[in-house]
Design a protein around this motif. Structure first.
Motif, PDB file in Angstrom:
ATOM      1  N   GLN A  64       0.816  -1.214   0.000  1.00  0.00           N
ATOM      2  CA  GLN A  64       0.000   0.000   0.000  1.00  0.00           C
ATOM      3  C   GLN A  64       0.852   1.268   0.000  1.00  0.00           C
ATOM      4  O   GLN A  64       0.430   2.315   0.476  1.00  0.00           O
ATOM      5  N   CYS A  65       2.061   1.156  -0.561  1.00  0.00           N
ATOM      6  CA  CYS A  65       2.965   2.304  -0.634  1.00  0.00           C
ATOM      7  C   CYS A  65       3.327   2.566  -2.089  1.00  0.00           C
ATOM      8  O   CYS A  65       3.682   1.633  -2.815  1.00  0.00           O
ATOM      9  N   ALA A  98       0.219   2.828  -4.950  1.00  0.00           N
ATOM     10  CA  ALA A  98      -0.175   1.921  -3.869  1.00  0.00           C
ATOM     11  C   ALA A  98      -1.161   0.900  -4.420  1.00  0.00           C
ATOM     12  O   ALA A  98      -1.978   1.217  -5.288  1.00  0.00           O
ATOM     13  N   GLY A  99      -1.060  -0.352  -3.923  1.00  0.00           N
ATOM     14  CA  GLY A  99      -1.938  -1.418  -4.363  1.00  0.00           C
ATOM     15  C   GLY A  99      -1.290  -2.280  -5.426  1.00  0.00           C
ATOM     16  O   GLY A  99      -1.769  -2.357  -6.556  1.00  0.00           O
ATOM     17  N   ASP A 118       4.684   5.832   4.578  1.00  0.00           N
ATOM     18  CA  ASP A 118       3.850   4.827   3.919  1.00  0.00           C
ATOM     19  C   ASP A 118       4.535   3.468   3.844  1.00  0.00           C
ATOM     20  O   ASP A 118       3.871   2.431   3.876  1.00  0.00           O
TER      21      ASP A 118
END
Length: 137
Positions: A64-65, A98-99, A118
């Protein structure tokens, strides 16, 4: 927990070996130094490294960064939350929002920048997955 340095690069240049070691497990070696609110990382991953199972437990089971960087040698394939995939090869620049997850079939060395706030939870999660595996008999 990874050794995520809190220091900043002093001076205008450094060598890879001068970047503090962040994580070393088997042939995986990552180095990192914080520069302001960014974490500069040098990663050297052997063939067959796959982050997908290591990311299980994070939101969406994905990193998620966001990251920005360049592949120095080899290649890495990234799959995004929408299912699309791309392979980044030596000499190419990238931005991964992210993702995402990633893996390398042939091995890869890359340099990337990520927001320090993050990436810290992601690094702590990865370290928890990798360090027990390295210490198993």
């Amino acid at each position: 927990m990874p050794n995520v340095p809190g220091s900043t690069i002093i001076g205008m240049r450094t060598t890879t070996d001068q970047i503090p070691l962040e994580l070393q497990v088997g042939d995986i070696e990552t180095r990192a130094v914080q520069c302001g609110d960014q974490l500069l990382r040098h990663l050297d991953l052997p063939a067959g490294t796959d982050f997908t199972p290591l990311l299980v437990g994070l939101p969406g089971d994905l990193c998620q960064c966001p990251h920005w960087g360049t592949v120095l040698a080899g290649s890495i394939t990234v799959r995004f939350a929408d299912g699309t995939e791309e392979t980044v090869r030596a000499g190419e620049l990238y931005h991964w929002p992210a993702g995402h997850t990633g893996w390398t079939d042939d091995g890869v060395t890359f340099l990337e920048w990520s927001p320090a706030a993050d990436i810290r939870p992601v690094l702590e999660h990865l370290a928890a997955q990798l360090v027990p595996a390295a210490s198993a008999p």
